[in-house]
Design a protein around this motif. Structure first.
Motif, PDB file in Angstrom:
ATOM      1  N   UNK A   1       0.839  -1.197   0.000  1.00 21.39           N
ATOM      2  CA  UNK A   1       0.000   0.000   0.000  1.00 21.39           C
ATOM      3  C   UNK A   1       0.874   1.248   0.000  1.00 21.39           C
ATOM      4  N   UNK A   2       1.938   1.219   0.848  1.00 20.99           N
ATOM      5  CA  UNK A   2       2.825   2.382   0.918  1.00 20.99           C
ATOM      6  C   UNK A   2       3.463   2.623  -0.469  1.00 20.99           C
ATOM      7  N   UNK A   3       3.976   1.515  -1.027  1.00 21.97           N
ATOM      8  CA  UNK A   3       4.651   1.651  -2.321  1.00 21.97           C
ATOM      9  C   UNK A   3       3.704   2.191  -3.404  1.00 21.97           C
ATOM     10  N   UNK A   4       2.444   1.682  -3.431  1.00 25.94           N
ATOM     11  CA  UNK A   4       1.488   2.146  -4.454  1.00 25.94           C
ATOM     12  C   UNK A   4       1.144   3.624  -4.258  1.00 25.94           C
ATOM     13  N   UNK A   5       0.971   4.031  -2.964  1.00 22.30           N
ATOM     14  CA  UNK A   5       0.657   5.437  -2.690  1.00 22.30           C
ATOM     15  C   UNK A   5       1.774   6.331  -3.219  1.00 22.30           C
ATOM     16  N   UNK A   6       3.046   5.886  -2.932  1.00 24.40           N
ATOM     17  CA  UNK A   6       4.172   6.698  -3.406  1.00 24.40           C
ATOM     18  C   UNK A   6       4.191   6.787  -4.952  1.00 24.40           C
ATOM     19  N   UNK A   7       3.915   5.637  -5.601  1.00 20.74           N
ATOM     20  CA  UNK A   7       3.884   5.631  -7.082  1.00 20.74           C
ATOM     21  C   UNK A   7       2.844   6.615  -7.618  1.00 20.74           C
ATOM     22  N   UNK A   8       1.677   6.590  -6.937  1.00 24.21           N
ATOM     23  CA  UNK A   8       0.595   7.498  -7.334  1.00 24.21           C
ATOM     24  C   UNK A   8       1.047   8.957  -7.270  1.00 24.21           C
ATOM     25  N   UNK A   9       1.757   9.270  -6.136  1.00 23.76           N
ATOM     26  CA  UNK A   9       2.238  10.634  -5.939  1.00 23.76           C
ATOM     27  C   UNK A   9       3.229  11.017  -7.043  1.00 23.76           C
ATOM     28  N   UNK A  10       4.148  10.071  -7.357  1.00 18.82           N
ATOM     29  CA  UNK A  10       5.158  10.366  -8.389  1.00 18.82           C
ATOM     30  C   UNK A  10       4.504  10.595  -9.762  1.00 18.82           C
ATOM     31  N   UNK A  11       3.466   9.798 -10.042  1.00 23.48           N
ATOM     32  CA  UNK A  11       2.726   9.970 -11.301  1.00 23.48           C
ATOM     33  C   UNK A  11       2.139  11.385 -11.386  1.00 23.48           C
ATOM     34  N   UNK A  12       1.537  11.775 -10.248  1.00 22.13           N
ATOM     35  CA  UNK A  12       0.955  13.133 -10.198  1.00 22.13           C
ATOM     36  C   UNK A  12       2.015  14.193 -10.398  1.00 22.13           C
ATOM     37  N   UNK A  13       3.159  14.032  -9.671  1.00 26.27           N
ATOM     38  CA  UNK A  13       4.221  15.051  -9.778  1.00 26.27           C
ATOM     39  C   UNK A  13       4.727  15.166 -11.223  1.00 26.27           C
ATOM     40  N   UNK A  14       4.932  14.008 -11.864  1.00 21.93           N
ATOM     41  CA  UNK A  14       5.492  14.065 -13.222  1.00 21.93           C
ATOM     42  C   UNK A  14       4.511  14.705 -14.199  1.00 21.93           C
ATOM     43  N   UNK A  15       3.214  14.462 -14.003  1.00 23.60           N
ATOM     44  CA  UNK A  15       2.306  15.054 -14.974  1.00 23.60           C
ATOM     45  C   UNK A  15       2.030  16.522 -14.674  1.00 23.60           C
ATOM     46  N   UNK A  16       2.122  16.935 -13.421  1.00 24.89           N
ATOM     47  CA  UNK A  16       1.889  18.350 -13.118  1.00 24.89           C
ATOM     48  C   UNK A  16       3.138  19.179 -13.361  1.00 24.89           C
ATOM     49  N   UNK A  17       4.289  18.633 -12.872  1.00 24.06           N
ATOM     50  CA  UNK A  17       5.475  19.509 -12.842  1.00 24.06           C
ATOM     51  C   UNK A  17       6.554  19.112 -13.834  1.00 24.06           C
TER      52      UNK A  17
END
Lengths: 481, 235
Positions: A36-52
């Protein structure tokens, strides 16, 4: 190495903060399994890459790997990994994070690029709209330059037009494009993206119209070329419209001139009509010889004034190229016969020889006008040769033309004056005060002959006489009405 | 007794004065109009025998006046104009004028033209037919009535005289000059454009197909010939 912009730095810190927040949240507040921790982090990274963007996502990925390892993979609290399975998990996490970041960043780049293209296309469209609505070439050029600045988002623009050697500018004074560079002939665009400066040749159909200079953040070279092309079309279109307008104005002025001439002719002839009608009416009754003589003078002078009015009008028409010729196939022999039928009574005292070549081709002429020319030449021959001296009229063909000549046995024309007898108002020195005339007859004859595409000339031997000749086009079988 | 009533239509008062003085001196009765509108209102009441019409006038111009006049009257019209091109002459004749005199003119010439216009073409009973009848054309020269394809048709006096002369010479080509002098008078002969216009108008009125005339035929370089289509005129 370029320094990081403030915005970039903030985004990097933000990315780290997001990763830290997620790690802290799962470490302190909510205990869940590592997946769960790993998936949450992946989700965050996906968001960061598409926003920033990719850099922020990469930094976040590394931070996430370190944090995940330190806080959640046993032995917890160290960067060591005991279980080889966890190595695989960590490596999989890192690979996924980086790939996802890359894909997302690429998609974002494409979107941005598409957005730029869309704006450029909109700009070009808006520019072409402006072109269709602009008026004269000058206002169109000025309009175009300001539009280019607004639409392309550059700081300043300048358009140099070769035809009038004018430069139209728009934008702040301190960023002007130099005149010398703008006015130089060039085949290729000069684009300096680093300095934000470009000069693009404006050409239409291979013809150089001028140059367009731009300063500030530049669009792509393709867009610059498209803009230059649009400017070329716009300026040419405006110029063509202006020319059409001028032609229309010239036409109207011609119409006005003709109307004025007609009015003038009418205004001169109306009083002449009253005078002539009155005096001829008087002449019709019983009069004493003295009265009759005086009335005859009035009548003759009224006729003379009327001829002068007619000659002036004709001269003006000839000069304005406004003779309305109605050309038909005509037999020159017939034209000469008709002219003589009218003219012969006035020259019954003259021996007259008519020499006509056999089988003359038909000519393509307005017979009324050509008869007028013939009459004029006969009139001249009679005026400038002694009474009872013979006249000769001849017609022959040569060089695809029919040449008509009228010869007299007068005193001839001095060589110095031969060139000038067809000039308007020219009168020979010898005859200036002896022979009546306006000096317009031969000039009108010349105008008429030339309007037919022919030529008129004189050969003369002082003491022997003069021969006036003119050439007429042969009828080719196709009528031009 | 007056030699005839003449309406002088001209916007120039001096010209009207000269005309009045001269024409009255020649026993004509003269009435005047300053423009086309005035002429058109005066004509029904005054019934002049002849109209002298200026072309260049304010208001409705001479040509328009001529057309209006011709649509309701057979009165002879002589146009007086400063314009002297053949185009102007043809336009005036087309509008219904019988003759065209260019300003300025000698009074003797105008008087001769007035006399010619007032005079009917000479009719000697010997060689003039009384009637002509074909399948689609019936002419009674005594009552001056014409029926084309059964319908009564109106000709102006000049058109009628022209037709009568051609019929009297039916089958023979009539030279331009002879025709002009027979219809307009002995002073005429150099006005081929008159014939062109009047023959055209006649053809429009009596020919079943004016573009391919079967009665009034053109004799190139000579003149015109009347072909009665096999029927000979009744003498």
């Amino acid at each position: 190495m370029p320094r990081l912009s403030g915005r970039r730095a903030l985004q990097l810190i933000g990315a780290l903060a997001i990763v830290a927040a997620i790690v802290a949240f799962y470490h302190r507040a909510l205990h869940v399994n590592n997946t769960t921790v790993a998936l949450t982090l992946l989700l965050a990274i996906l968001g960061i890459s598409s926003w920033w963007g990719l850099a922020e996502a990469a930094v976040a990925s590394v931070a996430a790997v370190l944090g995940f390892n330190y806080y959640f993979l046993p032995p917890i609290g160290t960067f060591e990994i005991q279980d080889p399975q966890n190595w695989v998990a960590l490596a999989a996490f890192l690979a996924t994070a980086v790939t996802v970041s890359q894909l997302s960043a690429r998609a974002k780049g494409r979107t941005l690029e598409a957005e730029v293209r869309r704006r450029e296309t909109e700009g070009l469209y808006s520019l072409s709209q402006t072109l269709l609505l602009s008026g004269s070439a000058r206002t169109a050029s000025q309009d175009l330059v300001s539009r280019v600045v607004k639409i392309l988002g550059v700081n300043t623009a300048a358009f140099y037009t070769k035809s009038t050697n004018e430069t139209f500018r728009w934008g702040p004074e301190n960023q002007l494009v130099a005149d010398a560079q703008l006015q130089a002939d060039r085949d290729e665009p000069l684009i300096d993206a680093q300095k934000g400066f470009a000069i693009v040749p404006v050409r239409l159909g291979g013809q150089a119209i001028g140059n367009l200079g731009l300063a500030g953040p530049l669009p792509s070279a393709a867009v610059l070329n498209a803009v230059a092309y649009l400017v070329a079309i716009g300026v040419e279109r405006a110029r063509a419209m202006e020319e059409a307008g001028q032609a229309e104005a010239a036409r109207r002025s011609e119409v006005l001139k003709s109307a004025l001439l007609d009015a003038l002719a009418h205004d001169f002839r109306t009083p002449l009509t009253s005078i002539k009608a009155a005096v001829t009416s008087l002449l019709g009754g019983e009069r004493s010889p003295a009265d009759r003589e005086l009335m005859t003078i009035i009548n003759e002078e009224a006729d003379r004034l009327n001829r002068l009015v007619a000659e002036v009008l004709e001269m003006v028409r000839v000069e304005a190229g406004k003779l309305h010729l109605e050309k038909h196939p005509s037999d020159v022999t017939e034209l000469i016969r008709a002219t003589l039928a009218e003219f012969r009574p006035a020259i019954l005292d003259r021996p007259l020889e008519v020499r006509l070549q056999q089988g003359l081709p038909e000519t393509e002429v307005d017979s009324d006008f050509i008869q007028q020319v013939l009459k004029q030449l006969l009139d001249n021959a009679v005026k400038y040769s002694p009474p009872h001296s013979p006249l000769t009229i001849s017609a022959r063909s040569g060089e695809g033309r029919v040449i008509v000549s009228v010869a007299d046995r007068g005193s001839g024309i001095p060589e110095a004056e031969q060139m000038r007898v067809f000039d308007k108002f020219f009168r020979g020195r010898e005859h200036r005060f002896r022979v009546p005339g306006s000096g317009m007859g031969l000039a009108i004859a010349k105008g008429i002959v030339e309007a037919h595409g022919g030529r008129i000339w004189v050969t003369s031997e002082p003491g022997q006489g003069s021969v006036f000749s003119f050439s007429l086009p042969v009828y080719r079988g196709e009528m031009v009405s | 007794m007056s030699a005839g009533k003449i309406l002088v239509v001209d916007d120039d008062p001096q010209i009207r004065r000269v005309m009045r003085a001269t024409l009255v001196g020649h026993k004509y009765e003269v009435i005047e109009a300053r423009n086309g509108d005035e002429a058109l209102t005066r004509i029904p009441a005054e019934m002049p025998d002849l109209v002298l019409l200026d072309l260049n006038m304010p208001g409705i111009g001479g040509l328009e006046t001529c057309r209006h006049l011709r649509s309701g009257s057979d009165v002879p019209i002589i146009v007086l104009s400063v314009r002297n091109t053949e185009k102007d002459k043809v336009a005036a004749l087309d509008a219904g004028a019988d003759d065209y005199v260019t300003k300025p003119f000698g009074m003797e010439e105008l008087l001769a033209r007035i006399r010619a216009a007032l005079r009917r073409a000479p009719t000697s009973p010997d060689n003039v037919p009384h009637a002509l009848a074909t399948s689609d054309l019936q002419i009674d020269f005594d009552t001056r009535r014409i029926r084309v394809a059964g319908k009564e048709t109106r000709l102006t006096p000049k058109e009628f005289d022209l037709l009568r002369y051609l019929v009297s010479q039916a089958g023979k080509p009539v030279p331009h000059r002879e025709l002009l002098q027979a219809v307009w008078g002995p002073d005429y002969g150099d006005e081929p454009e008159y014939l062109r216009v009047f023959i055209n108008q006649l053809r429009k009125k009596i020919e079943p197909n004016p573009a391919k005339p079967k009665y009034i035929l053109t004799e190139p370089w000579v003149g015109y010939r009347f072909a009665s289509g096999g029927d000979s005129p009744n003498q």
